[in-house]
Design an enzyme around this catalytic site. Structure first.
Site, PDB file in Angstrom:
ATOM      1  N   TRP A  54      -8.544  14.276   7.639  1.00 40.21           N
ATOM      2  CA  TRP A  54      -7.605  14.007   8.713  1.00 40.21           C
ATOM      3  C   TRP A  54      -6.682  15.129   9.009  1.00 40.21           C
ATOM      4  O   TRP A  54      -5.618  15.235   9.830  1.00 40.21           O
ATOM      5  CB  TRP A  54      -6.575  13.102   8.271  1.00 40.21           C
ATOM      6  CG  TRP A  54      -7.288  11.661   8.211  1.00 40.21           C
ATOM      7  CD1 TRP A  54      -8.416  11.277   8.842  1.00 40.21           C
ATOM      8  CD2 TRP A  54      -6.666  10.277   7.637  1.00 40.21           C
ATOM      9  NE1 TRP A  54      -8.792   9.865   8.555  1.00 40.21           N
ATOM     10  CE2 TRP A  54      -7.580   9.442   7.914  1.00 40.21           C
ATOM     11  CE3 TRP A  54      -5.335   9.838   7.147  1.00 40.21           C
ATOM     12  CZ2 TRP A  54      -7.493   7.951   7.783  1.00 40.21           C
ATOM     13  CZ3 TRP A  54      -5.133   8.551   7.004  1.00 40.21           C
ATOM     14  CH2 TRP A  54      -6.235   7.737   7.120  1.00 40.21           C
TER      15      TRP A  54
ATOM     16  N   ILE B  61       0.607  -1.299   0.125  1.00 43.27           N
ATOM     17  CA  ILE B  61       0.077  -0.155   0.086  1.00 43.27           C
ATOM     18  C   ILE B  61       0.854   1.166   0.108  1.00 43.27           C
ATOM     19  O   ILE B  61       0.302   2.472  -0.343  1.00 43.27           O
ATOM     20  CB  ILE B  61      -0.985  -0.137   1.281  1.00 43.27           C
ATOM     21  CG1 ILE B  61      -1.920  -1.277   1.017  1.00 43.27           C
ATOM     22  CG2 ILE B  61      -1.831   1.242   1.068  1.00 43.27           C
ATOM     23  CD1 ILE B  61      -2.748  -1.505  -0.264  1.00 43.27           C
ATOM     24  N   GLY B  62       1.987   1.219   0.448  1.00 47.92           N
ATOM     25  CA  GLY B  62       2.912   2.292   0.318  1.00 47.92           C
ATOM     26  C   GLY B  62       3.945   2.309   1.284  1.00 47.92           C
ATOM     27  O   GLY B  62       5.100   2.775   0.862  1.00 47.92           O
TER      28      GLY B  62
ATOM     29  N   ASP C 251      -4.332   8.017  -2.212  1.00 49.06           N
ATOM     30  CA  ASP C 251      -4.910   7.157  -1.217  1.00 49.06           C
ATOM     31  C   ASP C 251      -6.286   8.082  -0.597  1.00 49.06           C
ATOM     32  O   ASP C 251      -6.010   9.273  -0.529  1.00 49.06           O
ATOM     33  CB  ASP C 251      -4.218   7.052   0.041  1.00 49.06           C
ATOM     34  CG  ASP C 251      -3.042   5.845  -0.061  1.00 49.06           C
ATOM     35  OD1 ASP C 251      -3.175   5.062  -1.101  1.00 49.06           O
ATOM     36  OD2 ASP C 251      -2.129   5.843   0.550  1.00 49.06           O
TER      37      ASP C 251
ATOM     38  N   GLU D 152       8.428   5.306   1.551  1.00 45.41           N
ATOM     39  CA  GLU D 152       8.037   6.597   2.413  1.00 45.41           C
ATOM     40  C   GLU D 152       8.854   6.945   3.668  1.00 45.41           C
ATOM     41  O   GLU D 152       8.244   7.390   4.430  1.00 45.41           O
ATOM     42  CB  GLU D 152       6.312   6.540   2.464  1.00 45.41           C
ATOM     43  CG  GLU D 152       5.608   6.355   1.552  1.00 45.41           C
ATOM     44  CD  GLU D 152       4.139   6.342   1.766  1.00 45.41           C
ATOM     45  OE1 GLU D 152       3.701   6.649   2.984  1.00 45.41           O
ATOM     46  OE2 GLU D 152       3.152   5.967   1.082  1.00 45.41           O
TER      47      GLU D 152
ATOM     48  N   HIS E 100      -2.605  -4.150  11.142  1.00 41.69           N
ATOM     49  CA  HIS E 100      -2.857  -3.708  12.443  1.00 41.69           C
ATOM     50  C   HIS E 100      -2.680  -4.686  13.552  1.00 41.69           C
ATOM     51  O   HIS E 100      -2.781  -4.421  14.852  1.00 41.69           O
ATOM     52  CB  HIS E 100      -4.189  -3.162  12.670  1.00 41.69           C
ATOM     53  CG  HIS E 100      -4.447  -1.901  11.931  1.00 41.69           C
ATOM     54  ND1 HIS E 100      -4.926  -2.028  10.486  1.00 41.69           N
ATOM     55  CD2 HIS E 100      -3.986  -0.500  11.834  1.00 41.69           C
ATOM     56  CE1 HIS E 100      -5.084  -0.757   9.881  1.00 41.69           C
ATOM     57  NE2 HIS E 100      -4.554   0.022  10.594  1.00 41.69           N
TER      58      HIS E 100
END
Length: 763
Positions: free
Chosen positions: A570, A440-441, A608, A493, A703
């Site tokens: 956010w 996802i990144g 995203d 990232e 998670h």
């Protein structure tokens, strides 16, 4: 006299003490006793910060999540953790994250822990809760030990305490039936346990109990409205006084229902439902207390105290001692203390109020109403000066941005051709296998990354040294992905502190706090940037990093961006213009970055939109308007590229089944979504909706520290293939991997790649 109280206080601590204590315990670096002592210390500190209030909340503190606390209070534990023994707090963590500390889970290592509880957003906030699970066999049994212990702590300290619990109807409504049973069929036995809980509190001398029922601000079917009457008719016999609390929105068609429930008091969100307050006064029985949430518990701007007093004064005159004042909701959603900020832009800082300052505002209002405005004239004058300065600041309004908005046309949101034509061109260019694999990144934010960032911010590491350190981490991420044989790579990232803050730091119109942390879930904290003015992009934000990563490999490299809706949702956003206007400003800024990435030769760009759904209004009747501007903002951001450029988007914990048509309208070539904790339940939407583009249902729950097996991933993807054609499926984790360790990530991704190859072999 006006009574003041709070619905809840941030629990992580001004310096994130709870976060660090939790993570130390989970890693086996500290004891359970040490963790519990940190919790006790934080509760005492927070009660002291709220000591000027007439009533201070107790029970709002949780080691992970207040909904999970309620599940344990009600004895509603998933069957999969029933056979675990030891300290109850370890079992609590097993439900929350799949396992507790290593020392507490030694006997479970053969199984790799247990399945963590499903997690989703708390109404329309960025806070995640652990979803209660129900079956036809569910039985509730009271365990009031946690709440009674915190009550005893507060009482020993001389705190005028008000226990806080989640109400029975909301608890059922936000939970999930794991079979075909009717959740409301559980209400009678649930109410029996609630009655026992209230009696246990009464026996300890409790006078008031706050029962949170935020589900009242949503559209309720007649059966759920009846459940409220049934519930509170039964609970009215309790010896404690009940303050029923609603928040996050107006009551609309539930006004009469709420006003006439047999409770001693009622809290209403006067920030989001101010227009309802005067009509509600006419419905309020003469004996009932009315608590008004007049300080915004969800945002960080100072309250216009003079304007609020002008509105409140006639209400106070009418209700007198039956008027209570509070923040609109729990202060869980804002940082602890503005006084900690030493580097925040001084002008912007003068416009803000964090949790501690919001309680000061509350006291100013109460004194002004009780003793007259002259008694707090200095505070009111200072507040008015800040309100006026912000309103007229040239830093807030940029005419060039407003001109750009006026030039938006429908054509900005259109791709050159439809998905089918684009997909053929992208397949020819990218040459990806069936069931392509990607992430996802983000990759783990290692100690080395955090140290380099800290040294750079402190001025002890040069810009060249910092960039060299980040490039080394990017190189590591690329080499690890090549070794794993992933198909589409990411740069990891390393240079990004946060997926929203990183972009905000490079956009005009944002300011940043140093300690403005808020809890997202468990030990996960975020520091939302402060959107105070019109948004523009002075220069490219990601291009150099992505170009460098692509130079290291012949495999396709994704450009990684955060979309305008997520950046908006956010952030702490402006309250002086609509959210739609701010979102369009962000869309134009991120569109420029998308086009620059394409010019730099990046053929896959992920934008995203993890927070698209959480921005939905709580009432479905208002969804259409929000989805119209949110989807249009995404399309403006994404759709200036050529057909050959593949646009991805990502959504996590989105519960998107009921907005699947709007997601399809986004027209992203590939969408990746969270599905592993829900066992692919989110794909039920495709039983009735033919999703037209490609999709990557997440198969690795990032998670949880648990590592998925190859077999489990294959099974999940086979479930997905029953609903989505295999040629349009991707294989990927649920979300970014920054919070995990490399020791967890590598075996998990190795299993993921092996599963994809097994699926190809059997196709």
């Amino acid at each position: 006299m006006i009574t003041t109280h709070s619905l809840g206080f941030p629990r992580i601590g001004a310096k994130r003490e709870l976060k660090f204590a939790l993570e130390a315990y989970w890693k086996g670096q500290s004891s359970l006793d040490t963790l519990k002592q940190v919790g006790a210390d934080l509760r005492q500190q927070h009660w002291q910060l709220q000591s000027a209030l007439d009533w201070v909340p107790v029970g709002d503190f949780a080691f992970y999540d207040q909904v999970l606390d309620m599940s344990f209070t009600l004895g509603n534990l998933p069957a999969r953790v029933h056979d675990f023994h030891g300290d109850p707090l370890d079992n609590y963590f097993r439900v929350a994250r799949g396992r507790s500390a290593a020392s507490a889970d030694d006997h479970a290592q053969c199984c790799g822990g247990v399945a963590a509880g499903e997690m989703t957003k708390w109404f329309d906030t960025n806070y995640h809760y652990i979803v209660p699970e129900f079956t036809a066999e569910t039985r509730f049994t009271l365990d009031a030990s946690r709440l009674l212990a915190q009550w005893a702590e507060a009482k020993a300290l001389g705190v005028q305490a008000k226990p806080v619990i989640i109400g029975p109807v909301t608890y059922l409504a936000i939970g999930k039936a794991k079979d075909a049973s009717d959740k409301l069929a559980l209400l009678p036995q649930l109410l029996q346990v609630y009655s026992e809980l209230l009696e246990a509190l009464a026996a300890q001398g409790v006078e008031w109990v706050q029962i949170d029922e935020p589900i009242l601000v949503t559209e309720l079917e007649a059966t759920w409205q009846h459940a409220f009457n049934l519930a509170y008719q039964q609970l009215k016999s309790s010896r404690v006084k009940i303050l029923l609390a609603t928040y996050f929105g107006p009551l609309v068609d539930n006004q009469y229902l709420a006003a006439n429930l047999p409770v001693a008091g009622w809290h209403v969100d006067a920030i989001n439902a101010r227009h309802e307050i005067v009509p509600l006064l006419a419905m309020l029985p003469a004996h009932k207390v009315l608590s008004l949430g007049v300080i915004n518990g969800r945002n960080i701007w100072k309250t216009d105290l003079n304007a609020t007093l002008d509105w409140l004064a006639p209400i106070a005159e009418r209700l007198r001692d039956r008027l209570w004042l509070a923040p609109s909701c729990s202060l869980l959603h804002v940082p602890v203390d503005l006084e900690s900020e030493q580097t925040l832009d001084g002008e912007v800082k003068s416009w803000l109020a964090f949790a501690k300052q919001k309680l000061d505002e509350l006291q100013t209002l109460a004194v002004a109403l009780s003793q007259g405005r002259e008694a707090v004239k200095d505070q009111l004058a200072s507040n008015q000066a800040a309100i006026t300065a912000r309103r007229h600041s040239p830093r807030v309004n940029n005419p060039a941005v407003k001109t750009a908005l006026e030039k938006i046309t429908p054509q900005l949101g259109e791709r050159q051709h439809g998905y089918a034509a684009r997909a053929a061109k992208q397949a020819a260019l990218l040459q990806l296998p069936k069931y392509p694999t990607t992430t996802i990144g983000s990759f783990p934010q290692t100690a080395e990354i955090r140290q380099a960032r800290s040294q750079f911010k402190a001025g002890t590491l040069s810009i060249d040294g910092y960039q060299a350190a980040m490039k080394a981490e990017i190189t590591r991420s690329v080499r690890e992905q090549e070794s794993l044989d992933l198909d589409v790579l990411v740069h990891g990232e390393a240079e990004r502190n946060d997926m929203v803050e990183y972009f905000g730091e490079q956009l005009e119109g944002y300011a940043f706090s140093q300690f403005g942390w808020v809890q997202s879930y468990g030990s996960r904290c975020v520091k939302p940037p402060i959107l105070f003015g019109d948004i523009s992009r002075p220069k490219a934000m990601t291009v150099a990093w992505i170009q460098y990563a692509q130079s290291l490999t012949s495999k396709p490299m994704k450009g990684m961006l955060t979309g305008p809706v997520t950046i908006l949702n956010w952030s702490f956003v402006r309250d002086d213009q609509t959210r739609a206007v701010s979102c369009y400003q962000l869309a134009l800024a991120i569109r420029e970055e998308v086009l620059d990435l394409e010019k730099a030769g990046i053929h896959i760009i992920q934008i995203d939109e993890a927070a698209l759904r959480e921005g939905l209004p709580l009432r479905k009747s208002e969804w259409k308007q929000y989805l119209q501007w949110a989807v249009e903002a995404f399309r403006i951001t994404a759709n200036g590229v050529a057909d050959e450029t593949q646009i991805h988007t990502h959504m996590c914990y989105s519960e998107f089944n009921d907005i699947i048509a709007a997601i399809a309208d986004m027209d992203a070539d590939v969408i990746t979504i969270e599905t592993s904790r829900s066992d692919m339940e989110l794909l039920d939407a495709f039983d009735d909706f033919n999703y037209p583009n490609e999709i990557g249902p997440g198969v690795y729950d990032i998670h949880s520290p648990n590592i998925p097996t190859e077999q489990h991933i294959v099974q999940l993807m086979q479930k997905a293939a029953e609903r989505v054609p295999a040629e349009r499926l991707w294989v990927n984790p649920d979300c970014g991997l920054k919070t995990r360790q490399w020791s967890e990530v590598i075996p998990a991704l190795r299993n993921m790649v092996a599963a994809a190859k097994a699926l190809r072999a059997n196709a």
